[in-house]
Design an enzyme around this catalytic site. Structure first.
Site, short mmCIF file in Angstrom:
data_model
loop_
_atom_site.label_atom_id
_atom_site.label_comp_id
_atom_site.label_asym_id
_atom_site.label_seq_id
_atom_site.Cartn_x
_atom_site.Cartn_y
_atom_site.Cartn_z
N SER A 203 6.73 1.25 6.67
CA SER A 203 6.24 -0.06 7.18
C SER A 203 7.32 -0.91 6.95
CB SER A 203 4.96 -0.49 6.59
OG SER A 203 4.17 -0.95 7.35
N GLU A 284 3.32 3.00 17.34
CA GLU A 284 1.84 2.66 16.95
C GLU A 284 1.69 1.44 15.92
OE1 GLU A 284 0.18 7.21 16.04
OE2 GLU A 284 1.06 5.79 14.62
N PRO A 285 1.98 0.40 16.94
CA PRO A 285 1.65 -1.31 15.92
C PRO A 285 0.71 -1.76 15.15
CG PRO A 285 2.25 -1.45 17.87
CD PRO A 285 1.73 -0.19 17.94
N ARG A 287 1.18 -3.96 11.82
CA ARG A 287 1.42 -5.38 11.18
C ARG A 287 2.35 -6.68 12.38
NH1 ARG A 287 3.44 -5.89 5.80
NH2 ARG A 287 3.98 -3.70 6.04
N ARG A 324 -1.28 -8.38 -1.11
CA ARG A 324 0.32 -7.28 -1.08
C ARG A 324 1.51 -7.96 -1.95
NH1 ARG A 324 3.17 -8.23 2.63
NH2 ARG A 324 4.10 -6.29 2.92
N TYR A 328 3.23 -4.64 -4.01
CA TYR A 328 4.55 -5.13 -4.08
C TYR A 328 5.94 -5.73 -3.68
CZ TYR A 328 1.69 -2.72 -0.29
OH TYR A 328 0.18 -1.04 0.03
N CYS A 355 -8.74 -12.38 -13.31
CA CYS A 355 -8.74 -12.13 -14.67
C CYS A 355 -7.53 -11.93 -14.54
CB CYS A 355 -10.03 -12.06 -14.89
SG CYS A 355 -11.56 -12.81 -14.85
N GLU A 356 -6.65 -12.13 -14.16
CA GLU A 356 -4.89 -11.40 -14.13
C GLU A 356 -4.27 -12.75 -13.71
OE1 GLU A 356 -4.86 -7.80 -12.83
OE2 GLU A 356 -5.97 -7.25 -12.76
N TYR A 385 -2.84 -6.28 6.80
CA TYR A 385 -3.46 -5.56 5.25
C TYR A 385 -3.40 -6.51 4.38
CZ TYR A 385 -0.31 -1.96 7.72
OH TYR A 385 0.33 -0.83 8.55
#
Ligand code: LLP
Length: 426
Positions: A203, A284-285, A287, A324, A328, A355-356, A385
């Site tokens: 992807s 199969e798109p 995104r 994301r 990534y 909290c990160e 996504y």
């Protein structure tokens, strides 16, 4: 472009440039996903103009309204779990237009798919070929099947979303004769109807040559399958993967240009191997239809300048609506939708409310000067996504989702309420 330039507005669908954002934020609250429905439809149409069968990958973004839009535009639907299948069927998607995926489908999921009469089941393991065969016998049906294969090519994308290499957990590798054995296993089973192969190499792909290399491997497989077992592929499902443009410097690859490469590569590879008729091409798109069609609208809550470090602009969402960047390292643009044409000289990091420390939406954002608490802030290209991977981390309710068309909006998914957060408690 210099870093303080205004947002490149070609990143935002036209229908989302001129909305009354403060009224929408007032009515629906923030964070808020807003899709340009006309842009979604335009992208679907560009796909259907280029391919005989277009299977929208529901994992990118799915809800009943999206299923209905996909059905109206004449697309088919890729469902990867029983849950996606449930949403699709509930929304009225004809089962015959569903392609059912998954590397570890449960017996219950397979039975549900066969019972519903899905158009194709994409088989992913030898165990599954046996299971599906048994279910077909039990239900007295012959199930149309595609065999998922891994061509052993790199797709030049993030390793987490690269699925066509030899280490992939998906499908049957073409090397060592594994894929051809799987094809023959399906071919020999009278309850399964082998229609062809499926290959999804990954992807967010910008390098189209990766697709051509995969297609060459598929042609080798087609030749071996024909010569050894007399198997002919009627369908070649080439998966999804076309990259979306997230940053102004990212390439913009049109659906039509991508289609050209796929069609040319299949024609060349099939011709070179003297394979005869070219199979029907399916894609199969996910995104490339959903991502560029939406923005996320947030409200700025606090702005914190840390001497010698930089400035954090904190908004009212974060990794719960867009994981994301954390997963990534993905980059996004940020802008103030009510001041979209202004220069953005102010360098900052847009962060969420979780909290990160890793809860970052845009690490290197540029915004107009004098951004203030209370301002609305948006990120483009968040239609794929984002919502589909959203969570309730820190018990943050999931945002609402709007579809905008011709300046009018409709709410297709309501915001979760605090009551929703306890509805599963026993
Ligand atoms: N077909 C299959 C079998 C897939 O696994 C996928 C995506 C697609 C089609 C659609 O691919 P697309 O056209 O959307 O690239 N969560 C990740 C993306 C995961 C993709 C999973 N499979 C992300 O946010 O980048």
């Amino acid at each position: 472009m210099s870093s303080s330039d205004p947002l490149d507005i070609s990143l935002v669908p036209k229908g989302l440039l001129e909305l009354n954002f403060s009224a929408l934020a007032q009515e629906f609250n923030t964070p808020l996903f807003i899709y340009d429905e006309d842009e979604l439809r335009r992208r679907c149409r560009e796909y259907t103009a280029n391919f005989p069968t277009v299977v929208y990958a529901g994992k990118a973004f799915l809800c009943k309204a999206m299923v209905q839009l996909i059905a109206e535009e004449g697309l088919s639907l890729d469902c990867a779990t029983g849950g996606e299948l449930h949403v699709a069927l509930t929304a009225g998607m004809p089962a015959s237009r569903i392609v059912f995926h998954g590397n570890n489908k449960s017996l219950a999921e397979l039975s549900m798919a066969v019972d519903a009469g899905v158009g194709h089941v994409v088989v992913d393991s030898f165990d599954e070929i046996e299971r599906l065969g048994a279910i077909a016998v039990e239900q007295k049906k012959v199930v149309p099947v595609l065999v998922r294969v891994t061509p052993g090519v790199e797709a030049h994308t993030h390793e987490f979303i690269e699925t066509g290499t030899e280490i992939s957990k998906f499908g049957f590798t073409i090397s060592e004769g594994v894929a051809i054995n799987a094809l023959n296993r399906v071919h020999e089973n009278p309850s399964l109807y082998l229609r062809g192969v499926h290959c999804h190499i990954g992807s967010q792909i910008y390098r189209l040559d990766a697709f051509s290399r995969a297609i060459n491997r598929l042609a080798e497989l087609a030749l071996a399958a024909r010569n050894q077992y007399g198997i002919i592929f009627s369908i070649l499902n080439l998966g999804g993967g076309l990259g979306a443009r997230y940053l102004s410097e990212d390439p913009q690859i049109s659906i039509t240009a991508y289609s050209q490469v796929l069609h040319d590569s299949v024609a060349t590879a099939w011709g070179a191997s003297d394979l005869g008729d070219i199979p029907a091409i399916m894609v199969e798109p996910g995104r490339s239809i959903a991502a560029p069609s939406a923005i996320t609208l947030y409200r700025v809550g606090t702005i914190k300048e840390i001497p010698g470090v930089g400035t954090y602009v904190a908004v009212d969402g974060g990794m719960s609506d867009n994981p994301r960047p954390v997963l990534y390292g993905s980059g996004y643009e940020a802008y103030l939708p009510e001041r979209v044409h202004e220069n953005r000289p102010f360098a900052c990091s847009v962060v969420g409310k979780h909290c990160e420390q890793g809860d970052i939406i845009v690490a290197d954002a540029q915004l107009p000067a004098k951004v203030q608490p209370g301002d609305l802030l948006a990120t483009p290209t968040t239609g794929a996504y984002g919502y589909s991977m959203a969570s309730n981390y820190n018990m943050v309710p999931r945002p609402a989702v709007l579809f905008a068309s011709n300046g009018e909006v409709r709410c297709v998914l309501r915001r979760e309420t605090p009551e929703d957060l306890t509805r599963l408690d026993g």
